[in-house]
Design a protein around this motif. Sequence first.
Motif: not given
Length: 240
Positions: A8, A10, A36, A64, A116, A149, A151
């Motif tokens: 993650d 991002h 992600d 994402h 994920h 996923h 976080h």
Amino acid sequence: MRYGIISDIHSNLEALETVLEFLKSQKVDGYISAGDIVGYGPNPNECVTKIRELYPLWVVVGNHDWAACGLKDITWFNEYAQKSLVWTRQTLTQNNQIYLSELPKIVHHSDFSIVHGSLRDPLSEYLLTPQQYKENLPYLKSQYTFVGHSHVPFIFVPSSTYIFKDSEQVSLAKNEKYIINAGSVGQPRDNNSRASCAIFDSSTKDFKLHRLKYDISKTQEKMYKARLPAFLIERLSWGK
Ligand code: ZN
């Protein structure tokens, strides 16, 4: 073998650089990325490039990532995520979109599995409860399954759920099947704004979570300039 574990990210380049510098200083032998890489943040291409440079690397796609390359319908996401995904899709190079679209949903390795969300629902399920752990048990192929996923850094074993409070080392030497989340590099959601990553030693079975300070305001400035939603910018300060 010592694995550096990230998830993650991002599109948060400052958090990713901080984490990768740290893992390099710890001389890890390889990298695990639980999905992600993009979404929410201001540097999708730079983050994909950094990931593509890691070697050896075992990596899976996140929800994402899939949406950012057009493989998942963005109406599935909340309004903030949708806005950032439209921007991310416009910003990502075609080459990086192809890279993301070709990532596997699940990786099974001799030392671990990676997914994920969860093995029964790779891109959607948020693993949060012991009941979900039990329902996923029949799908587990390895003693160690790394997920992302939610976080939130945690460890599931049949008898309990362990949520990390800060940088901590835990032994995973029991003869049990573990599901482990190393937290989020680029958008932590456990009331801790520092970037999260971990190191797993497959010979000693030690798992150590690390929380690292990074330049949050630099990421936030870039998000303002890109006109990304204010809520996504502010949440980085609070880590939730
Ligand atoms: Zn995520």
